[in-house]
Scaffold this motif. Structure first.
Motif, PDB file in Angstrom:
ATOM      1  N   ALA A   1    -135.317  21.257  13.301  1.00  0.00           N
ATOM      2  CA  ALA A   1    -134.914  21.977  14.296  1.00  0.00           C
ATOM      3  C   ALA A   1    -134.680  22.117  16.018  1.00  0.00           C
ATOM      4  N   ALA A   2    -135.880  21.057  15.704  1.00  0.00           N
ATOM      5  CA  ALA A   2    -135.943  20.215  16.914  1.00  0.00           C
ATOM      6  C   ALA A   2    -134.843  19.101  17.926  1.00  0.00           C
TER       7      ALA A   2
ATOM      8  N   TYR B   1    -129.513  18.139  19.764  1.00  0.00           N
ATOM      9  CA  TYR B   1    -128.283  18.061  20.186  1.00  0.00           C
ATOM     10  C   TYR B   1    -127.394  18.996  20.832  1.00  0.00           C
ATOM     11  N   ALA B   2    -127.555  19.727  20.673  1.00  0.00           N
ATOM     12  CA  ALA B   2    -126.448  21.423  21.370  1.00  0.00           C
ATOM     13  C   ALA B   2    -126.765  21.028  22.922  1.00  0.00           C
ATOM     14  N   GLY B   3    -127.666  20.156  23.172  1.00  0.00           N
ATOM     15  CA  GLY B   3    -127.831  20.165  24.640  1.00  0.00           C
ATOM     16  C   GLY B   3    -128.827  20.877  25.321  1.00  0.00           C
ATOM     17  N   ASN B   4    -129.583  21.706  24.020  1.00  0.00           N
ATOM     18  CA  ASN B   4    -130.516  22.464  25.191  1.00  0.00           C
ATOM     19  C   ASN B   4    -131.469  22.424  25.086  1.00  0.00           C
TER      20      ASN B   4
ATOM     21  N   LYS C   1    -141.906  27.306  19.267  1.00  0.00           N
ATOM     22  CA  LYS C   1    -141.978  28.243  19.117  1.00  0.00           C
ATOM     23  C   LYS C   1    -141.198  29.512  18.760  1.00  0.00           C
ATOM     24  N   GLU C   2    -140.969  30.276  19.372  1.00  0.00           N
ATOM     25  CA  GLU C   2    -140.092  31.935  19.487  1.00  0.00           C
ATOM     26  C   GLU C   2    -138.722  31.155  20.313  1.00  0.00           C
ATOM     27  N   GLU C   3    -138.846  30.905  21.011  1.00  0.00           N
ATOM     28  CA  GLU C   3    -137.880  30.316  21.919  1.00  0.00           C
ATOM     29  C   GLU C   3    -136.887  28.839  21.072  1.00  0.00           C
ATOM     30  N   LEU C   4    -137.225  28.380  20.592  1.00  0.00           N
ATOM     31  CA  LEU C   4    -136.353  27.569  19.257  1.00  0.00           C
ATOM     32  C   LEU C   4    -136.247  28.198  18.202  1.00  0.00           C
ATOM     33  N   LEU C   5    -137.307  28.875  17.384  1.00  0.00           N
ATOM     34  CA  LEU C   5    -136.359  30.370  16.295  1.00  0.00           C
ATOM     35  C   LEU C   5    -135.580  31.034  17.408  1.00  0.00           C
ATOM     36  N   THR C   6    -135.346  31.826  18.750  1.00  0.00           N
ATOM     37  CA  THR C   6    -133.878  32.484  18.819  1.00  0.00           C
ATOM     38  C   THR C   6    -132.863  31.060  19.398  1.00  0.00           C
ATOM     39  N   ASN C   7    -133.261  30.051  20.096  1.00  0.00           N
ATOM     40  CA  ASN C   7    -132.132  29.229  19.937  1.00  0.00           C
ATOM     41  C   ASN C   7    -131.465  28.533  18.322  1.00  0.00           C
ATOM     42  N   CYS C   8    -132.077  28.613  17.423  1.00  0.00           N
ATOM     43  CA  CYS C   8    -132.009  28.506  15.825  1.00  0.00           C
ATOM     44  C   CYS C   8    -130.920  29.381  15.240  1.00  0.00           C
TER      45      CYS C   8
ATOM     46  N   ARG D   1    -124.063  19.562   4.943  1.00  0.00           N
ATOM     47  CA  ARG D   1    -123.577  20.442   5.948  1.00  0.00           C
ATOM     48  C   ARG D   1    -124.561  21.148   7.037  1.00  0.00           C
ATOM     49  N   ILE D   2    -124.974  21.001   8.496  1.00  0.00           N
ATOM     50  CA  ILE D   2    -125.852  22.148   8.776  1.00  0.00           C
ATOM     51  C   ILE D   2    -125.638  22.664   9.699  1.00  0.00           C
ATOM     52  N   ILE D   3    -125.874  23.727   9.941  1.00  0.00           N
ATOM     53  CA  ILE D   3    -125.508  25.090  11.312  1.00  0.00           C
ATOM     54  C   ILE D   3    -126.081  24.115  12.204  1.00  0.00           C
ATOM     55  N   SER D   4    -125.606  24.318  13.051  1.00  0.00           N
ATOM     56  CA  SER D   4    -125.865  23.524  14.788  1.00  0.00           C
ATOM     57  C   SER D   4    -124.717  24.091  15.829  1.00  0.00           C
TER      58      SER D   4
END
Ligand code: ADP
Ligand code: MG
Length: 392
Positions: free
Chosen positions: A114-115, A120-123, A128-135, A388-391
């Motif tokens: 996830a990190a 890779y998405a440029g974030n 924690k919650e912020e990473l979960l929200t992004n994903c 394949r992975i959701i990104s």
């Protein structure tokens, strides 16, 4: 470079596998309070499956009718995604099943993939919650891309698929020893590192690999008479473990074994590695760690140049002789990914396509995607873009 994006077509239905024990034990609450409202808002249908024990998710994806879902998401740590990848590869129809878009929703203490995807998405760095929200947002968008997997084979005949890492020594020991601090979340790794530093151990074995560069230039000429490899004969003290990978006569084999992706770069353990491979002359290590994505955790940028499907494992090995202070400096630099800039003479970095590790003693544990593996000879190779992975 062809990215080969795919887009889930709306309306889509996601299977969400959730480990209620992962991380600080908040995964189910996080699903209800954060993930579910976003999925509802984005009109994404879901089926929630809460695991009751280890391998529950693995068994489910091994046997389920996958056509019910357009994607399989995991709300847990990397450990549950490892179960899913291996469960899919254990199916008769693995070639189709492993193409089902997967999604990692970080709810564990180790959320390396996830990190990495967030990076890779440029974030900016998130946890924690912020990473979960992004994903979760990535899941609501529905974009998916190919990801490399690594096949690992052990001398005793185990075969595993790995999306994140293979390790032996210091880093793996931190991972295993800090399991009991799971309640601390990501901080468990910092505490574990400080603890492991006190009792630094040396790991003896032979490490061989096929670097990315060599593999592209000689792959069309297998058996080319390169003399680069002069260490492939068993050493005279006879310590390398040579457990032959031959199954006992009549031992049951998975029915689809013959159709597994072929490890075209590997030779059986009873044969020396091919001549164009490199054999590391040193045989005493503090740590050997191959990572295939950029992040080992929210705060650890181990392979800053890694991409979802770059066709390589990023191998780091740390030779014995490094001081505790040197190791601590490397660990602290890893937060920003500047550990190679320290020019530590004990730390080596090589991008590679395949490797073999032959420990001289079978004590202790290795790790695959953070999960324990009994110590024995292991070899592995990259399989380009196998899943394949959701990104973002
Ligand atoms: P964490 O990041 O906290 O380690 P993981 O999702 O990686 O969380 O899971 C850790 C381990 O828990 C994995 O080995 C997984 O197989 C196992 N597991 C999965 N579901 C359960 C469950 N319901 N109870 C206990 N362990 C589970
Ligand atoms: Mg884990």
């Amino acid at each position: 470079e062809g990215v080969m994006w795919g887009l889930l077509s709306r309306p889509y239905h996601v299977l969400v596998l959730l480990n209620p024990q992962s991380g600080t034990g908040q995964a189910l609450q996080l699903f209800r309070s954060l993930v579910q409202p976003m999925l509802v808002e984005a009109d994404v249908a879901f089926t929630l499956f809460v695991t009751e024990r280890p391998n529950h998710a693995r068994e489910l994806v091994q046997a389920a009718d996958l056509s019910q879902w357009d994607a399989v998401a995991v709300l847990a740590g990397d450990g549950l995604l490892y179960e899913v990848v291996n469960g899919l590869m254990e199916r008769q129809d693995w070639q189709a099943a492993i193409k089902k878009p997967l999604c990692t929703l970080p709810g564990g203490s180790g959320n390396a993939l996830a990190a990495s995807i967030n990076h890779y998405a440029g974030n900016t760095r998130a946890s924690k919650e912020e990473l979960l929200t992004n994903c979760t947002y990535f899941l609501c968008k529905g974009l998916h891309a190919p990801m490399d997997l690594v096949s690992l084979s052990t001398a005793s005949g185990k075969r595993l698929y790995s999306f994140l890492s293979f390790g032996w020594g210091f880093i793996s020991d931190v991972d295993i020893a800090s399991e009991k601090y799971r309640q601390l979340g990501n901080a468990r790794f910092t505490l574990g590192t400080i603890q492991q530093l006190a009792g630094l151990k040396v790991y003896k074995g032979r490490l061989s690999y096929l670097p990315v560069e060599t593999s592209s230039s000689v792959s069309s000429a297998p058996g080319s008479p390169s003399e680069q490899n002069s260490h492939h004969v068993p050493c005279s003290n006879g310590r390398p473990l040579h457990i032959l990978p031959q199954p006992a006569p009549g031992a049951p084999r998975p029915p689809h074994e013959g159709s597994w992706p072929e490890d075209s770069l590997l030779v059986p353990f009873d044969q020396p590695v091919p001549k164009h491979w490199t054999v590391v002359p040193e045989e005493e290590f503090i740590a050997i760690f191959a990572i295939y994505q950029s992040h080992l955790g929210a705060d650890f940028t181990m392979a800053p140049t890694a991409k979802l499907h770059d066709g390589s494992m990023h191998l780091f090995y740390l030779k014995a002789g490094v001081s505790r202070l040197g190791l601590l400096k490397l660990f602290l630099a890893m937060e920003k990914g500047t550990h190679l800039d320290l020019n530590c003479p004990h730390l080596h970095y090589v991008p590679l396509r395949a490797f073999r590790l032959e420990p001289f003693a079978s004590t202790g544990l290795m790790t695959v995607d953070g999960e324990p593996l009994a110590c024995e000879p292991v070899q592995g190779q990259v399989h380009d873009q196998l899943c394949r992975i959701i990104s973002g």
